[in-house]
Design an enzyme around this catalytic site. Structure first.
Site, PDB file in Angstrom:
ATOM      1  CG  ASP A  54       1.848  -3.502   2.203  1.00  0.00           C
ATOM      2  OD1 ASP A  54       1.877  -2.766   1.186  1.00  0.00           O
ATOM      3  OD2 ASP A  54       1.832  -4.744   2.130  1.00  0.00           O
TER       4      ASP A  54
ATOM      5  CG  HIS B 220       3.438   6.195  -2.079  1.00  0.00           C
ATOM      6  ND1 HIS B 220       3.411   5.029  -1.333  1.00  0.00           N
ATOM      7  CD2 HIS B 220       3.659   5.808  -3.361  1.00  0.00           C
ATOM      8  CE1 HIS B 220       3.601   3.987  -2.138  1.00  0.00           C
ATOM      9  NE2 HIS B 220       3.745   4.441  -3.370  1.00  0.00           N
TER      10      HIS B 220
ATOM     11  CG  LEU C  47      10.088   8.011  18.786  1.00  0.00           C
ATOM     12  CD1 LEU C  47       9.594   6.673  19.337  1.00  0.00           C
ATOM     13  CD2 LEU C  47       8.998   8.616  17.897  1.00  0.00           C
TER      14      LEU C  47
HETATM   15  C1  FPP Z   1       3.948   0.449   0.706  1.00  0.00           C
HETATM   16  O1  FPP Z   1       2.679   0.594   0.129  1.00  0.00           O
HETATM   17  C2  FPP Z   1       4.533   1.758   0.950  1.00  0.00           C
HETATM   18  C3  FPP Z   1       5.722   2.211   0.430  1.00  0.00           C
HETATM   19  C4  FPP Z   1       6.579   1.423  -0.453  1.00  0.00           C
HETATM   20  C5  FPP Z   1       6.199   3.570   0.712  1.00  0.00           C
HETATM   21  C6  FPP Z   1       6.030   4.001   2.122  1.00  0.00           C
HETATM   22  C7  FPP Z   1       6.487   5.382   2.269  1.00  0.00           C
HETATM   23  C8  FPP Z   1       5.839   6.357   2.945  1.00  0.00           C
HETATM   24  C9  FPP Z   1       4.565   6.172   3.650  1.00  0.00           C
HETATM   25  C10 FPP Z   1       6.484   7.682   3.034  1.00  0.00           C
HETATM   26  C11 FPP Z   1       7.211   7.775   4.343  1.00  0.00           C
HETATM   27  C12 FPP Z   1       8.074   8.924   4.323  1.00  0.00           C
HETATM   28  C13 FPP Z   1       9.246   9.067   4.991  1.00  0.00           C
HETATM   29  C14 FPP Z   1      10.077  10.255   4.809  1.00  0.00           C
HETATM   30  C15 FPP Z   1       9.772   8.081   5.920  1.00  0.00           C
HETATM   31  P1  FPP Z   1       2.424  -0.045  -1.301  1.00  0.00           P
HETATM   32  O2  FPP Z   1       2.765   0.960  -2.339  1.00  0.00           O
HETATM   33  O3  FPP Z   1       3.201  -1.317  -1.437  1.00  0.00           O
HETATM   34  O4  FPP Z   1       0.900  -0.310  -1.263  1.00  0.00           O
HETATM   35  P2  FPP Z   1       0.111  -1.456  -2.059  1.00  0.00           P
HETATM   36  O5  FPP Z   1       0.610  -2.773  -1.523  1.00  0.00           O
HETATM   37  O6  FPP Z   1      -1.307  -1.187  -1.706  1.00  0.00           O
HETATM   38  O7  FPP Z   1       0.404  -1.270  -3.517  1.00  0.00           O
END
Ligand code: FPP
Length: 243
Positions: free
Chosen positions: A24, A41, A135
């Site tokens: 997050d 992201h 892993l």
């Molecule tokens: C939450 O942060 C994050 C996500 C919904 C997306 C997570 C995805 C990745 C890090 C990419 C991973 C890639 C693969 C292929 C597994 P948020 O957007 O909710 O952050 P915020 O709470 O600050 O708005």
């Protein structure tokens, strides 16, 4: 950068066999830099590589990451399509690296609801890495914990199992995570303290930590700190431990 010492001395005796992470804070990381959410992201995706490496280094056997929930489809359209674009790239581009690390890719969630080209990449990744055993990287993608339990109930009923034969083991074996040990440690970055429909069955006895750090900045040392915190916890599984 100076080469790091191996952390053996810093690692507690008790290492979590399975770590699950709610990654997050990507959006807030980007916002704090005046960047679009997608830049967060992307940075989060880069960070994932570091965390996979660190898990291999620390001897963690299973890593489950919450990449996209069944609820995330409700985000603005450009964010959803941007994220799908990132997944498209990552499942292809990072595969060789994952393979090199000896990691096996697995997916949990409803793959049939994502676009066919992406399904294909995920399936190809799982096939390519299926014999790796350092892993297991379990990607929760289009995943929801309640949905998973509903699917399990449907499967159990359609097999004609008698109600009295349904027990916790039977349910566990019908979840997407069948065959994978429950997480020992769940980490949610960014200071938020919610479960958000993630592994709601499997994390029943997990230890949770909630570091303040946004996911793109949650590196090897932060992971080590979470593992050290885990090492200080006493897991009781609802029992009273004798001294
Ligand atoms: C939450 O942060 C994050 C996500 C919904 C997306 C997570 C995805 C990745 C890090 C990419 C991973 C890639 C693969 C292929 C597994 P948020 O957007 O909710 O952050 P915020 O709470 O600050 O708005």
């Amino acid at each position: 950068m100076a080469k790091r010492e191996k952390p053996k001395a810093e690692l507690p005796d008790k290492i979590p066999q399975h770590i699950a992470i709610i990654m997050d804070g990507n959006g807030r990381w980007a916002q704090a830099r005046g960047l679009p959410r997608l830049a967060g992201h992307r940075a989060g995706t880069e960070n994932l590589r570091r965390i996979i490496e660190a898990c291999v280094e620390f001897g963690v056997k299973y890593l489950t990451i919450y990449a996209f929930s069944t609820e995330n489809w409700g985000r603005p359209e450009d964010e959803v399509s941007g994220l799908m674009g990132i997944f498209d790239e990552v499942f292809e581009r990072e595969l060789a690296e994952l393979h090199k690390q000896g990691a096996r890719l697995q997916h949990i969630g409803r793959l049939d609801e994502v676009r066919p080209s992406l399904q294909e990449k995920v399936r190809n990744g799982m096939e390519t890495t299926k014999n790796n055993d350092r892993l297991v990287l379990n990607v929760a993608f289009n995943y929801g914990g309640r949905d998973e339990i509903v699917q399990a109930i449907r499967a159990i009923m359609s097999e004609g199992t008698k109600p009295e034969d349904v027990d916790e083991e039977v349910v566990s074996q019908h979840l997407y995570t069948a065959g994978i040990p429950d997480p020992d440690l769940v980490i949610r970055t960014s200071g938020e303290q919610r479960i958000s429909n993630f592994l709601i069955w499997q994390a029943a006895y997990a230890e949770w930590v909630f570091p303040q750090t946004f996911w793109p900045d949650f590196g090897r040392d932060e992971l080590l700190a979470a593992i050290q915190e885990f090492g200080r916890r006493e897991r009781r599984y609802g029992l009273v431990l004798e001294n």
